[in-house]
Design an enzyme around this catalytic site. Structure first.
Site, PDB file in Angstrom:
ATOM      1  CG  HIS A  18      48.569  12.494  54.021  1.00  0.00           C
ATOM      2  ND1 HIS A  18      48.064  13.631  54.581  1.00  0.00           N
ATOM      3  CD2 HIS A  18      47.560  11.969  53.292  1.00  0.00           C
ATOM      4  CE1 HIS A  18      46.814  13.804  54.215  1.00  0.00           C
ATOM      5  NE2 HIS A  18      46.479  12.799  53.437  1.00  0.00           N
ATOM      6  CB  ILE A  70      44.250   9.313  53.846  1.00  0.00           C
ATOM      7  CG1 ILE A  70      45.404   8.677  54.628  1.00  0.00           C
ATOM      8  CG2 ILE A  70      42.947   9.215  54.631  1.00  0.00           C
ATOM      9  CD1 ILE A  70      45.780   9.413  55.900  1.00  0.00           C
ATOM     10  NE  ARG A  71      37.664  10.165  52.988  1.00  0.00           N
ATOM     11  CZ  ARG A  71      36.959  11.150  52.435  1.00  0.00           C
ATOM     12  NH1 ARG A  71      36.345  10.971  51.284  1.00  0.00           N
ATOM     13  NH2 ARG A  71      36.861  12.296  53.035  1.00  0.00           N
ATOM     14  N   GLY A 113      43.106  16.971  54.613  1.00  0.00           N
ATOM     15  CA  GLY A 113      41.880  17.156  55.382  1.00  0.00           C
ATOM     16  C   GLY A 113      40.720  17.020  54.424  1.00  0.00           C
ATOM     17  CD  GLU A 114      36.391  16.025  52.810  1.00  0.00           C
ATOM     18  OE1 GLU A 114      37.015  15.061  53.293  1.00  0.00           O
ATOM     19  OE2 GLU A 114      35.947  16.020  51.646  1.00  0.00           O
ATOM     20  CB  SER A 115      39.640  20.015  49.342  1.00  0.00           C
ATOM     21  OG  SER A 115      38.736  19.134  48.725  1.00  0.00           O
ATOM     22  CD  GLU A 162      50.986  14.993  56.240  1.00  0.00           C
ATOM     23  OE1 GLU A 162      51.669  14.920  55.196  1.00  0.00           O
ATOM     24  OE2 GLU A 162      49.741  14.884  56.251  1.00  0.00           O
ATOM     25  NE  ARG A 211      37.009  16.553  46.852  1.00  0.00           N
ATOM     26  CZ  ARG A 211      35.904  16.734  47.560  1.00  0.00           C
ATOM     27  NH1 ARG A 211      34.858  17.295  47.029  1.00  0.00           N
ATOM     28  NH2 ARG A 211      35.864  16.321  48.825  1.00  0.00           N
ATOM     29  CB  CYS A 222      45.980  14.940  50.694  1.00  0.00           C
ATOM     30  SG  CYS A 222      44.851  13.597  50.368  1.00  0.00           S
TER      31      CYS A 222
END
Ligand code: GLN
Length: 185
Positions: free
Chosen positions: A168, A132-133, A46-48, A170, A105, A78
């Site tokens: 990821h 992903i990023r 997600g967005e840490s 998952e 990051r 991630c």
């Protein structure tokens, strides 16, 4: 087996689906009172920065950090890896800082923000990897086991009870990394 999945932001549902398919009960951790006795913990992508902020606002940070330090088996992907990392080379804000590694990051830049590859994962063999990023791991302390390297960058590590991945698992069909996590509990 009861697994807590941090569910304040990001890709938590995908982890739950994999864990449920492997016969686990999942507890979505959305507020402090959700943090009960758990056999394992998943910190999703997600967005840490957002996740870290919410963990403090919701007063969940200390309980989760205590749980991780207390030895509950933890799988972090991630943004989750960024939350665990002791140091972030391009950001001053570390979070739990329980995993003695330095991460970068958004390390693959804008051009190569997202990509897939297939690479070796220690003890499992080749697995699909979706980035992903993503961060990668620039430095590890003694005692950190390297599980996977892609293009000379470390993308998977294990330290005591913590597994940290840049990618990821998952999002791919292969559930062998989740099984590896479960079997080690
Ligand atoms: N770029 C995100 C961050 O810095 C991580 C991306 C992800 O979890 N897929 O937190």
């Amino acid at each position: 087996m009861r697994i807590g999945v941090l569910a304040v932001q990001g890709a938590f549902i995908e982890h739950e689906k994999v864990m449920q398919s492997l016969g686990c009960d999942c507890v979505e951790l959305r507020q402090k009172s959700d943090i009960v006795s758990l056999d394992g913990l998943i910190l999703p992508g997600g967005e840490s920065t957002v996740q870290n902020k919410l963990l403090h606002e919701l007063d969940m940070f200390d309980s989760l950090k205590g749980m991780i330090k207390g030895g509950v088996r933890t799988l972090a992907t991630c943004a989750g890896l960024i939350l665990l990392a002791e140091r972030i080379s391009n950001d001053k804000r570390s979070a739990f800082a329980t995993l003695p590694v330095t991460v970068k990051r958004n390390a693959y830049g804008r051009q190569l923000g997202s990509f897939r590859t297939r690479s070796d994962f220690k003890g499992i063999g080749d697995v699909d990897m979706t980035f992903i990023r993503a961060p990668y791991i620039e430095k590890v302390a003694d005692g950190v086991k390297i599980l996977s390297v892609v293009d000379q960058k470390i993308v998977g590590v294990e330290y005591k009870n913590q597994i940290g991945l840049s990618f990821h698992p998952e999002l791919d069909k292969d559930d062998s990394i989740h099984r590896y996590f479960l079997e080690s509990i």
